[in-house]
Design a protein around this motif. Structure first.
Motif, mmCIF file in Angstrom:
data_model
loop_
_atom_site.group_PDB
_atom_site.id
_atom_site.type_symbol
_atom_site.label_atom_id
_atom_site.label_comp_id
_atom_site.label_asym_id
_atom_site.label_seq_id
_atom_site.Cartn_x
_atom_site.Cartn_y
_atom_site.Cartn_z
ATOM 1 N N ILE A 190 29.654 40.513 49.288
ATOM 2 C CA ILE A 190 29.387 40.461 47.692
ATOM 3 C C ILE A 190 28.343 40.366 46.999
ATOM 4 N N MET A 191 27.929 41.098 45.936
ATOM 5 C CA MET A 191 26.629 41.156 45.380
ATOM 6 C C MET A 191 26.997 40.555 44.045
ATOM 7 N N PHE A 192 27.625 40.986 43.279
ATOM 8 C CA PHE A 192 28.126 40.873 41.592
ATOM 9 C C PHE A 192 29.692 40.831 41.475
ATOM 10 N N SER A 193 30.034 40.148 40.428
ATOM 11 C CA SER A 193 31.101 40.457 40.147
ATOM 12 C C SER A 193 31.361 40.201 38.584
ATOM 13 N N TYR A 194 31.948 41.075 37.774
ATOM 14 C CA TYR A 194 31.877 40.893 36.250
ATOM 15 C C TYR A 194 33.559 40.671 36.106
ATOM 16 N N ASN A 195 33.979 39.826 34.951
ATOM 17 C CA ASN A 195 35.197 39.755 34.708
ATOM 18 C C ASN A 195 35.210 39.969 32.876
ATOM 19 N N ASN A 196 35.871 41.194 32.461
ATOM 20 C CA ASN A 196 35.862 41.485 31.281
ATOM 21 C C ASN A 196 34.280 41.471 30.450
ATOM 22 N N LYS A 197 33.406 42.196 31.407
ATOM 23 C CA LYS A 197 32.173 42.424 30.853
ATOM 24 C C LYS A 197 31.249 41.119 31.186
ATOM 25 N N GLU A 198 31.825 39.807 31.514
ATOM 26 C CA GLU A 198 30.743 38.960 31.849
ATOM 27 C C GLU A 198 30.533 38.543 33.234
ATOM 28 N N LEU A 199 29.492 38.463 33.522
ATOM 29 C CA LEU A 199 28.869 38.066 35.017
ATOM 30 C C LEU A 199 29.486 36.837 35.556
ATOM 31 N N ILE A 200 30.245 36.753 36.453
ATOM 32 C CA ILE A 200 30.828 35.585 37.171
ATOM 33 C C ILE A 200 30.325 35.260 38.645
ATOM 34 N N CYS A 234 29.547 53.342 38.569
ATOM 35 C CA CYS A 234 30.896 53.085 39.047
ATOM 36 C C CYS A 234 31.869 52.916 37.443
ATOM 37 N N GLU A 235 33.220 53.493 37.796
ATOM 38 C CA GLU A 235 34.151 53.566 36.817
ATOM 39 C C GLU A 235 35.558 53.341 37.448
ATOM 40 N N GLN A 236 36.429 52.721 36.561
ATOM 41 C CA GLN A 236 37.638 52.327 37.107
ATOM 42 C C GLN A 236 38.689 52.677 36.031
ATOM 43 N N ASN A 237 39.656 53.319 36.412
ATOM 44 C CA ASN A 237 40.898 54.114 35.435
ATOM 45 C C ASN A 237 41.886 52.986 35.221
ATOM 46 N N LEU A 238 42.073 51.987 35.943
ATOM 47 C CA LEU A 238 43.257 51.101 36.378
ATOM 48 C C LEU A 238 43.380 50.241 35.176
ATOM 49 N N GLY A 239 42.575 50.083 34.408
ATOM 50 C CA GLY A 239 42.627 48.882 33.163
ATOM 51 C C GLY A 239 42.481 47.589 33.701
ATOM 52 N N HIS A 240 41.885 47.399 34.849
ATOM 53 C CA HIS A 240 41.472 46.111 35.502
ATOM 54 C C HIS A 240 40.328 45.394 34.975
ATOM 55 N N CYS A 243 31.694 49.693 45.012
ATOM 56 C CA CYS A 243 32.320 49.133 43.802
ATOM 57 C C CYS A 243 33.519 48.751 44.188
ATOM 58 N N ALA A 244 34.064 47.954 43.372
ATOM 59 C CA ALA A 244 35.697 47.486 43.470
ATOM 60 C C ALA A 244 36.202 46.940 42.101
ATOM 61 N N SER A 245 37.433 46.932 42.240
ATOM 62 C CA SER A 245 38.185 46.222 41.097
ATOM 63 C C SER A 245 39.397 45.568 41.137
ATOM 64 N N SER A 246 39.795 44.646 40.477
ATOM 65 C CA SER A 246 41.164 43.883 40.376
ATOM 66 C C SER A 246 41.636 43.637 39.062
ATOM 67 N N GLN A 247 42.818 43.534 39.087
ATOM 68 C CA GLN A 247 43.600 43.182 37.778
ATOM 69 C C GLN A 247 42.907 42.032 37.142
ATOM 70 N N ASP A 248 42.829 40.779 37.786
ATOM 71 C CA ASP A 248 42.394 39.514 37.302
ATOM 72 C C ASP A 248 41.428 38.855 38.388
ATOM 73 N N ASN A 249 40.904 37.999 37.807
ATOM 74 C CA ASN A 249 40.012 37.211 38.756
ATOM 75 C C ASN A 249 40.669 36.018 39.462
ATOM 76 N N SER A 250 41.943 35.768 39.492
ATOM 77 C CA SER A 250 42.592 34.852 39.894
ATOM 78 C C SER A 250 42.516 34.332 41.436
ATOM 79 N N TYR A 251 42.249 35.430 42.221
ATOM 80 C CA TYR A 251 41.910 35.019 43.689
ATOM 81 C C TYR A 251 40.813 35.528 44.169
ATOM 82 N N ARG A 252 40.016 36.033 43.231
ATOM 83 C CA ARG A 252 38.717 36.607 43.436
ATOM 84 C C ARG A 252 38.366 37.560 44.547
ATOM 85 N N ALA A 253 39.645 38.531 44.623
ATOM 86 C CA ALA A 253 39.602 39.546 45.587
ATOM 87 C C ALA A 253 39.786 41.070 45.087
#
Lengths: 114, 113
Positions: free
Chosen positions: A45-55, A23-29, A91-101
């Motif tokens: 949901i299975m997994f979520s990463y924020n800035n390469k860290e598993l959250i 999976c790759e995203q080109n959005l800068g998320h 696979c999915a992405s978001s700008q940040d993790n503030s509301y985890r969606a």
């Protein structure tokens, strides 16, 4: 200019094999996710990463291992595939993790285990 | 834990007619609510979200949704649909302090000419 891309789109394999989905995203998320969609279309949901860290690491078998080499990529490796692993994986992405969606999802990888 | 029910699995509608997709949730805590759209052969994308404030939320492509706390609902509406609105729509909820987004089973909208 696809926002979130996944490969392969279809994956047919035998029980016991090991496979990977990229999976790759080109959005800068900053945050990326893996979801599993079952035959009744429910997404979990299975997994979520924020800035390469598993959250987020939901209760999935440890045969499933995510890997994030950088914040634009989140790959999913599955060992010793079982019949019950057949599903569509998103696979999915978001700008940040503030509301985890997630904001954008990839087109999905349909995995069929024979 | 939260749960989401989308009461209609399929909604056929004629072009330029209004559409409403129903979503009810259950939760014992404050929630954030979301609608996603999945066009044919594409991934889901966020249509709109309710985090706080005004209960009427406007999203992309002319869609809007209203959060009703007393009825624990977050129904999605569009006053006039286009053929291009043919898609699957998913409602989702997360507890304000939670970390797991819970999805409904989806509603397939088929817009007929």
């Amino acid at each position: 200019d696809t926002a979130v891309s996944q490969t392969p789109k279809y994956l047919v394999t035998q029980m016991g094999n090991d496979k990977s989905i990229k999976c790759e995203q080109n959005l800068g998320h900053d945050t990326m996710y893996w979801y599993k969609q079952d035959s009744k279309k429910f997404l979990k949901i299975m997994f979520s990463y924020n800035n390469k860290e598993l959250i987020i690491n939901e209760t999935v078998p440890n045969r499933f291992s995510p890997k994030s080499p950088d914040k634009a990529h989140l790959n999913l490796h599955i060992n010793s595939l079982e019949l019950g692993d057949s599903a569509v994986y998103f696979c999915a992405s978001s700008q940040d993790n503030s509301y985890r969606a997630p904001k954008f999802f990839g087109p999905g990888t349909r995995l069929t285990v024979l | 834990a939260q749960s989401v029910t989308q009461l209609d699995s399929q909604v056929p509608v004629f072009e330029e007619a209004p559409v409403e997709l129903r979503c009810n949730y259950s939760s014992s805590v404050s929630v954030y609510l979301f609608w996603y759209v999945q066009y044919p052969n594409q991934g889901l994308q966020l249509l709109l979200k309710y985090l706080s404030g005004s209960t009427l939320v406007k999203g992309i492509n002319g869609f809007e949704a209203e959060f009703n706390k007393s009825q624990t609902s977050f129904h999605l509406r569009k006053p006039s649909v286009h053929i291009s609105d043919t898609a699957e729509y998913f409602c989702a909820v997360i507890g304000a302090a939670g970390n797991k987004l819970t999805f409904g089973g989806g509603t397939r909208v088929l817009v007929k000419p």
